[in-house]
Design an enzyme around this catalytic site. Structure first.
Site, PDB file in Angstrom:
ATOM      1  N   ASP A  54       0.859  -1.181   0.000  1.00 42.64           N
ATOM      2  CA  ASP A  54       0.000   0.000   0.000  1.00 42.64           C
ATOM      3  C   ASP A  54       0.895   1.231   0.000  1.00 42.64           C
ATOM      4  O   ASP A  54       1.913   1.258   0.710  1.00 42.64           O
ATOM      5  CB  ASP A  54      -0.905  -0.013   1.245  1.00 42.64           C
ATOM      6  CG  ASP A  54      -2.029   1.002   1.165  1.00 42.64           C
ATOM      7  OD1 ASP A  54      -1.721   2.219   1.084  1.00 42.64           O
ATOM      8  OD2 ASP A  54      -3.197   0.596   1.195  1.00 42.64           O
ATOM      9  N   ILE A  55       0.537   2.253  -0.772  1.00 39.82           N
ATOM     10  CA  ILE A  55       1.386   3.455  -0.833  1.00 39.82           C
ATOM     11  C   ILE A  55       1.257   4.316   0.415  1.00 39.82           C
ATOM     12  O   ILE A  55       2.102   5.156   0.669  1.00 39.82           O
ATOM     13  CB  ILE A  55       1.112   4.308  -2.100  1.00 39.82           C
ATOM     14  CG1 ILE A  55      -0.332   4.799  -2.142  1.00 39.82           C
ATOM     15  CG2 ILE A  55       1.486   3.547  -3.348  1.00 39.82           C
ATOM     16  CD1 ILE A  55      -0.590   5.846  -3.214  1.00 39.82           C
ATOM     17  N   HIS A 123     -10.130  -4.852  -3.298  1.00 37.76           N
ATOM     18  CA  HIS A 123      -8.801  -4.995  -2.710  1.00 37.76           C
ATOM     19  C   HIS A 123      -8.906  -5.288  -1.225  1.00 37.76           C
ATOM     20  O   HIS A 123      -9.637  -4.645  -0.493  1.00 37.76           O
ATOM     21  CB  HIS A 123      -7.907  -3.787  -2.973  1.00 37.76           C
ATOM     22  CG  HIS A 123      -8.449  -2.464  -2.531  1.00 37.76           C
ATOM     23  ND1 HIS A 123      -9.449  -1.793  -3.206  1.00 37.76           N
ATOM     24  CD2 HIS A 123      -8.115  -1.674  -1.476  1.00 37.76           C
ATOM     25  CE1 HIS A 123      -9.701  -0.648  -2.600  1.00 37.76           C
ATOM     26  NE2 HIS A 123      -8.915  -0.557  -1.525  1.00 37.76           N
TER      27      HIS A 123
END
Length: 165
Positions: A54-55, A123
């Site tokens: 995850d960013i 997701h």
């Protein structure tokens, strides 16, 4: 097409989606990632499932597990998607183990419930250790909230959805 006639991949995952042709949505950032159009490291990638970091991590380990084919959000799923959700969970746990997370009792696995989804591609958030999540992350990924549902809760909901139909 009846549920029994739904085309499936070799692993039994339904080939259904909200995207064009059930495969790829050219506007979807996650579709671009799993198709290597963006330089994001894929920690896992096969015919049905992909995983990447995850960013905006909410824990020391925060991964996203997504169907390789474009599928909308949790609300677009049916009982036929239960094997896919279970496989997403298994993949998330395997990626955690490959990254030296040994305490699988201190993890959080779940989905944001629409309209609280930042990306309209299914997701699974995989966070570990859950005990090290900060205040904001505890809020965003809060159990028993109306914006976040665990994988187990989603599986139960999908199973019940079919029984009440």
């Amino acid at each position: 097409m009846a549920a029994a006639d739904t085309p499936q991949t070799q692993t039994g995952v339904p080939k259904t989606s909200n995207g064009p042709a059930g495969q790829y949505d050219k506007k979807c950032i996650f579709c671009k990632i799993v198709n290597n159009e963006i330089g994001t490291e894929l920690l896992h990638c096969d015919e049905d499932i992909s995983c990447f970091r995850d960013i905006r991590p909410g824990a020391p380990h925060h991964y996203l597990v997504v169907p390789t084919r474009h599928i909308g959000n949790c609300k677009s799923l049916s009982k036929e998607h239960v094997p896919l959700v279970k496989r997403m969970v298994e993949t998330g746990k395997k990626v955690l183990q490959k990254n030296n997370v040994t305490d699988l009792s201190d993890i959080r696995l779940g989905f944001h419930w629409p309209p609280f989804c930042s990306v309209a591609h299914l997701h699974l958030h995989v966070l570990a250790p859950a005990s090290q999540m900060g205040f904001t992350s505890r809020l965003f990924y809060r159990l028993n909230s109306y914006w976040f549902i665990t994988a187990d809760q989603l599986i139960e909901l999908l199973t019940l959805k079919e029984e009440t139909s």
